[in-house]
Write a protein that holds these residues in place. Structure first.
Motif, PDB file in Angstrom:
ATOM      1  N   ILE A  18       0.828  -1.205   0.000  1.00 15.28           N
ATOM      2  CA  ILE A  18       0.000   0.000   0.000  1.00 15.28           C
ATOM      3  C   ILE A  18       0.861   1.254   0.000  1.00 15.28           C
ATOM      4  O   ILE A  18       0.565   2.225  -0.717  1.00 15.28           O
ATOM      5  N   SER A  19       1.939   1.275   0.770  1.00 13.12           N
ATOM      6  CA  SER A  19       2.800   2.452   0.787  1.00 13.12           C
ATOM      7  C   SER A  19       3.509   2.636  -0.550  1.00 13.12           C
ATOM      8  O   SER A  19       3.687   3.771  -1.016  1.00 13.12           O
ATOM      9  N   GLY A  20       3.904   1.542  -1.207  1.00 15.89           N
ATOM     10  CA  GLY A  20       4.518   1.669  -2.525  1.00 15.89           C
ATOM     11  C   GLY A  20       3.541   2.169  -3.575  1.00 15.89           C
ATOM     12  O   GLY A  20       3.879   3.037  -4.395  1.00 15.89           O
ATOM     13  N   VAL A  21       2.319   1.643  -3.547  1.00 14.73           N
ATOM     14  CA  VAL A  21       1.293   2.126  -4.480  1.00 14.73           C
ATOM     15  C   VAL A  21       0.955   3.589  -4.200  1.00 14.73           C
ATOM     16  O   VAL A  21       0.760   4.388  -5.123  1.00 14.73           O
ATOM     17  N   SER A  22       0.911   3.971  -2.927  1.00 11.48           N
ATOM     18  CA  SER A  22       0.627   5.358  -2.568  1.00 11.48           C
ATOM     19  C   SER A  22       1.694   6.299  -3.099  1.00 11.48           C
ATOM     20  O   SER A  22       1.390   7.409  -3.558  1.00 11.48           O
ATOM     21  N   PHE A  23       2.946   5.865  -3.048  1.00 16.27           N
ATOM     22  CA  PHE A  23       4.042   6.678  -3.581  1.00 16.27           C
ATOM     23  C   PHE A  23       3.841   6.976  -5.066  1.00 16.27           C
ATOM     24  O   PHE A  23       4.069   8.102  -5.525  1.00 16.27           O
ATOM     25  N   VAL A  24       3.370   5.986  -5.812  1.00 22.78           N
ATOM     26  CA  VAL A  24       3.152   6.177  -7.249  1.00 22.78           C
ATOM     27  C   VAL A  24       1.910   7.028  -7.498  1.00 22.78           C
ATOM     28  O   VAL A  24       1.925   7.973  -8.306  1.00 22.78           O
ATOM     29  N   LEU A  25       0.825   6.726  -6.802  1.00 21.57           N
ATOM     30  CA  LEU A  25      -0.447   7.408  -7.061  1.00 21.57           C
ATOM     31  C   LEU A  25      -0.367   8.900  -6.786  1.00 21.57           C
ATOM     32  O   LEU A  25      -0.896   9.710  -7.559  1.00 21.57           O
ATOM     33  N   VAL A  26       0.286   9.275  -5.688  1.00 27.87           N
ATOM     34  CA  VAL A  26       0.292  10.692  -5.327  1.00 27.87           C
ATOM     35  C   VAL A  26       1.177  11.510  -6.261  1.00 27.87           C
ATOM     36  O   VAL A  26       1.013  12.733  -6.365  1.00 27.87           O
ATOM     37  N   LEU A  27       2.095  10.851  -6.983  1.00 26.02           N
ATOM     38  CA  LEU A  27       2.967  11.573  -7.910  1.00 26.02           C
ATOM     39  C   LEU A  27       2.398  11.647  -9.325  1.00 26.02           C
ATOM     40  O   LEU A  27       2.955  12.363 -10.163  1.00 26.02           O
ATOM     41  N   ILE A  28       1.325  10.919  -9.607  1.00 25.00           N
ATOM     42  CA  ILE A  28       0.783  10.913 -10.972  1.00 25.00           C
ATOM     43  C   ILE A  28       0.359  12.301 -11.432  1.00 25.00           C
ATOM     44  O   ILE A  28       0.689  12.718 -12.546  1.00 25.00           O
ATOM     45  N   PRO A  29      -0.348  13.108 -10.621  1.00 23.74           N
ATOM     46  CA  PRO A  29      -0.747  14.435 -11.107  1.00 23.74           C
ATOM     47  C   PRO A  29       0.364  15.486 -11.036  1.00 23.74           C
ATOM     48  O   PRO A  29       0.120  16.641 -11.385  1.00 23.74           O
ATOM     49  N   LEU A  30       1.562  15.125 -10.570  1.00 15.55           N
ATOM     50  CA  LEU A  30       2.606  16.133 -10.344  1.00 15.55           C
ATOM     51  C   LEU A  30       3.031  16.887 -11.592  1.00 15.55           C
ATOM     52  O   LEU A  30       3.213  18.109 -11.530  1.00 15.55           O
ATOM     53  N   PRO A  31       3.216  16.241 -12.770  1.00 20.31           N
ATOM     54  CA  PRO A  31       3.732  16.998 -13.929  1.00 20.31           C
ATOM     55  C   PRO A  31       2.868  18.178 -14.314  1.00 20.31           C
ATOM     56  O   PRO A  31       3.385  19.279 -14.536  1.00 20.31           O
ATOM     57  N   TRP A  32       1.533  18.008 -14.410  1.00 20.32           N
ATOM     58  CA  TRP A  32       0.727  19.150 -14.842  1.00 20.32           C
ATOM     59  C   TRP A  32       0.527  20.169 -13.723  1.00 20.32           C
ATOM     60  O   TRP A  32       0.270  21.332 -13.988  1.00 20.32           O
ATOM     61  N   HIS A  33       0.715  19.762 -12.466  1.00 28.03           N
ATOM     62  CA  HIS A  33       0.701  20.756 -11.392  1.00 28.03           C
ATOM     63  C   HIS A  33       1.980  21.583 -11.401  1.00 28.03           C
ATOM     64  O   HIS A  33       1.967  22.773 -11.089  1.00 28.03           O
ATOM     65  N   LEU A  34       3.089  20.955 -11.739  1.00 30.77           N
ATOM     66  CA  LEU A  34       4.346  21.707 -11.854  1.00 30.77           C
ATOM     67  C   LEU A  34       4.270  22.711 -12.989  1.00 30.77           C
ATOM     68  O   LEU A  34       4.750  23.847 -12.867  1.00 30.77           O
ATOM     69  N   GLN A  35       3.701  22.303 -14.108  1.00 33.33           N
ATOM     70  CA  GLN A  35       3.555  23.228 -15.228  1.00 33.33           C
ATOM     71  C   GLN A  35       2.677  24.413 -14.854  1.00 33.33           C
ATOM     72  O   GLN A  35       2.888  25.524 -15.328  1.00 33.33           O
ATOM     73  N   ALA A  36       1.712  24.184 -13.982  1.00 30.52           N
ATOM     74  CA  ALA A  36       0.804  25.254 -13.575  1.00 30.52           C
ATOM     75  C   ALA A  36       1.343  26.076 -12.407  1.00 30.52           C
ATOM     76  O   ALA A  36       0.728  27.060 -12.018  1.00 30.52           O
TER      77      ALA A  36
ATOM     78  N   ASN B  85      -4.144  12.799 -19.248  1.00 26.85           N
ATOM     79  CA  ASN B  85      -2.730  12.510 -19.038  1.00 26.85           C
ATOM     80  C   ASN B  85      -2.464  11.021 -18.903  1.00 26.85           C
ATOM     81  O   ASN B  85      -1.406  10.535 -19.303  1.00 26.85           O
ATOM     82  N   TYR B  86      -3.407  10.271 -18.336  1.00 25.46           N
ATOM     83  CA  TYR B  86      -3.244   8.819 -18.287  1.00 25.46           C
ATOM     84  C   TYR B  86      -3.172   8.240 -19.700  1.00 25.46           C
ATOM     85  O   TYR B  86      -2.358   7.358 -19.995  1.00 25.46           O
ATOM     86  N   ARG B  87      -4.027   8.744 -20.570  1.00 23.69           N
ATOM     87  CA  ARG B  87      -4.027   8.249 -21.946  1.00 23.69           C
ATOM     88  C   ARG B  87      -2.717   8.587 -22.650  1.00 23.69           C
ATOM     89  O   ARG B  87      -2.154   7.762 -23.372  1.00 23.69           O
ATOM     90  N   ALA B  88      -2.196   9.817 -22.406  1.00 25.00           N
ATOM     91  CA  ALA B  88      -0.924  10.200 -23.007  1.00 25.00           C
ATOM     92  C   ALA B  88       0.209   9.320 -22.495  1.00 25.00           C
ATOM     93  O   ALA B  88       1.087   8.895 -23.261  1.00 25.00           O
ATOM     94  N   ALA B  89       0.186   9.010 -21.187  1.00 25.94           N
ATOM     95  CA  ALA B  89       1.223   8.139 -20.634  1.00 25.94           C
ATOM     96  C   ALA B  89       1.107   6.724 -21.194  1.00 25.94           C
ATOM     97  O   ALA B  89       2.118   6.079 -21.487  1.00 25.94           O
ATOM     98  N   TRP B  90      -0.119   6.243 -21.376  1.00 25.22           N
ATOM     99  CA  TRP B  90      -0.315   4.901 -21.925  1.00 25.22           C
ATOM    100  C   TRP B  90       0.177   4.832 -23.372  1.00 25.22           C
ATOM    101  O   TRP B  90       0.791   3.847 -23.785  1.00 25.22           O
ATOM    102  N   ILE B  91      -0.083   5.868 -24.129  1.00 24.58           N
ATOM    103  CA  ILE B  91       0.407   5.912 -25.513  1.00 24.58           C
ATOM    104  C   ILE B  91       1.931   5.923 -25.532  1.00 24.58           C
ATOM    105  O   ILE B  91       2.571   5.267 -26.374  1.00 24.58           O
TER     106      ILE B  91
END
Length: 400
Positions: free
Chosen positions: A15-33, A300-306
């Motif tokens: 759970i802690s490993g999955v949490s590490f990944v999940l919380v960072l998923i929205p980071l790129p577009w928040h950094l851009q903003a 963004n999920y779709r872009a990452a999957w592509i």
């Protein structure tokens, strides 16, 4: 024996490993903003989750001092994280209050930089200051608990309360004040706030309230849980008197090592450890629940999957276009002149302006580049027809 003594293994590392990944998923577009408050929240939560993940794996079933340098870092991450996540929530609540008060719609670059520096001072400066202050009441280097990992060795004295234990509660109280002021300002200036949002298509009411819900949820958990943690510390070992610096740091190089058979005999210690470490993945899941399923997140999920499919050399199917039936549009005669008008398109608002009202709000939106049209008259048309066609184009230009 380790697996039997730790009922949360392997659930907690997963759970802690999955949490590490999940919380960072929205980071790129928040950094851009440049959404500094949410970025700080994501980064600190991810660091805390990664720290707990490593500790739960390395020290599962043992209390050996196998990585002393890592334990020096890990124990300080735990101290900083206890203040960092409430501090990031304070940054979010503070920005939400600024938006709800709607004091100005024009923000300069200097205002943007000043807001960023204030958020960094709160979200980074306070946790680092907490690490420095915690050293004053640290009795020795660190402790190692079997199945838990590295922990700071905080010496509980009266000085410990203002230096370490009371910081999350104090930050939570300040956040609560901002939260109440935000709700009050929104209630009083609801019409003006709605007009402010309608005049700027980049701001979105649902996104604004998702951030408010995140900050409020974190706020509701911070104060009571921190107070309960203080109660557990006081009732477990009591408060020792503060004698001197040298007395507190006597034999500082010592490292405490505690097997699970020893520390699990203390019920309050078990509750304290499990509560403090499960709260961090909870914060990560709460953030992902609010922002992980938004429209921009799915894009963004779709872009990452592509991107993954491209790296694996899979063929990406192109988007199919719907065929237009011949009978769906009446066929037009050979008309001259032909005038092709561009279809106006406005991009969907991005998350970057969720609570960052410091866009260049005074910029006119929707003003496009002037379109030049080529008008051709057939030589067989009479001058009257040509003049009529020109008037038609003039009217079309006015319409556009």
């Amino acid at each position: 024996m380790g697996i039997v003594s730790d009922p949360s293994y392997p659930a907690f590392p997963i759970i802690s490993g999955v949490s590490f990944v999940l919380v960072l998923i929205p980071l790129p577009w928040h950094l851009q903003a440049w959404n500094s408050g949410t970025c700080l929240y994501m980064v600190w939560t991810a660091i805390a989750c990664l720290n707990l993940f490593i500790n739960s794996i390395v020290w599962h079933g043992n209390a050996l001092n196998s990585a002393p340098i890592w334990c020096e870092i890990s124990s300080r991450i735990i101290v900083a994280g206890a203040v960092a996540i409430p501090s990031a929530s304070l940054c979010i609540n503070r920005r939400l209050y600024q938006i709800s008060s709607v004091r100005t719609v024009s923000v300069t670059r200097a205002d943007k930089r000043r807001a960023l520096f204030v958020d960094l001072a709160i979200g980074v400066g306070l946790p680092l200051l907490e690490v420095v202050l915690a050293y004053i009441v640290t009795g020795h280097r660190f402790d190692i608990y079997e199945d838990i990992g590295c922990q700071p060795a905080i010496y509980l004295t009266p000085v410990t309360f203002p230096l370490v234990l009371c910081w999350p509660i104090a930050i939570g109280i300040v956040s609560a004040v901002y939260c109440v002021l935000t709700l009050r300002a929104f209630g009083r200036r609801r019409a003006e706030f709605a007009q402010f949002l309608s005049s700027h298509t980049s701001l979105n009411v649902s996104r604004y309230f998702r951030l408010m819900a995140l900050a409020t949820t974190e706020l509701v958990c911070t104060i009571p849980i921190s107070a309960y943690g203080i109660y557990l510390n006081v009732s477990d070992g009591g408060i020792s008197p503060w004698i001197s610096w040298s007395d507190t740091h006597f034999d500082y190089s010592r490292i405490g090592q505690y097997p699970s058979a020893v520390w699990r005999m203390d019920h309050q210690a078990v509750v304290s450890f499990e509560l403090s470490r499960w709260l961090v993945p909870f914060c990560a899941f709460v953030f992902f629940a609010f922002f992980g399923f938004a429209a921009e997140a799915r894009k963004n999920y779709r872009a990452a999957w592509i991107l993954v499919l491209k790296l694996l050399h899979f063929k990406i199917p192109a988007k199919s276009s719907l065929p237009v039936a011949a009978s769906s549009k009446p066929s037009l005669p050979n008309v001259k002149p032909s005038l092709s008008l561009p279809t106006p398109y406005s991009a969907p608002p991005s998350f970057k302006d969720l609570y960052d009202e410091d866009d260049d709000c005074d910029t006119e939106k929707g003003a496009g580049t002037p379109v030049s049209y080529d008008f051709k008259c057939d030589s067989s048309d009479s001058p009257n027809t040509s003049s009529s066609a020109r008037r038609s184009v003039d009217r079309t230009r006015e319409t556009v």
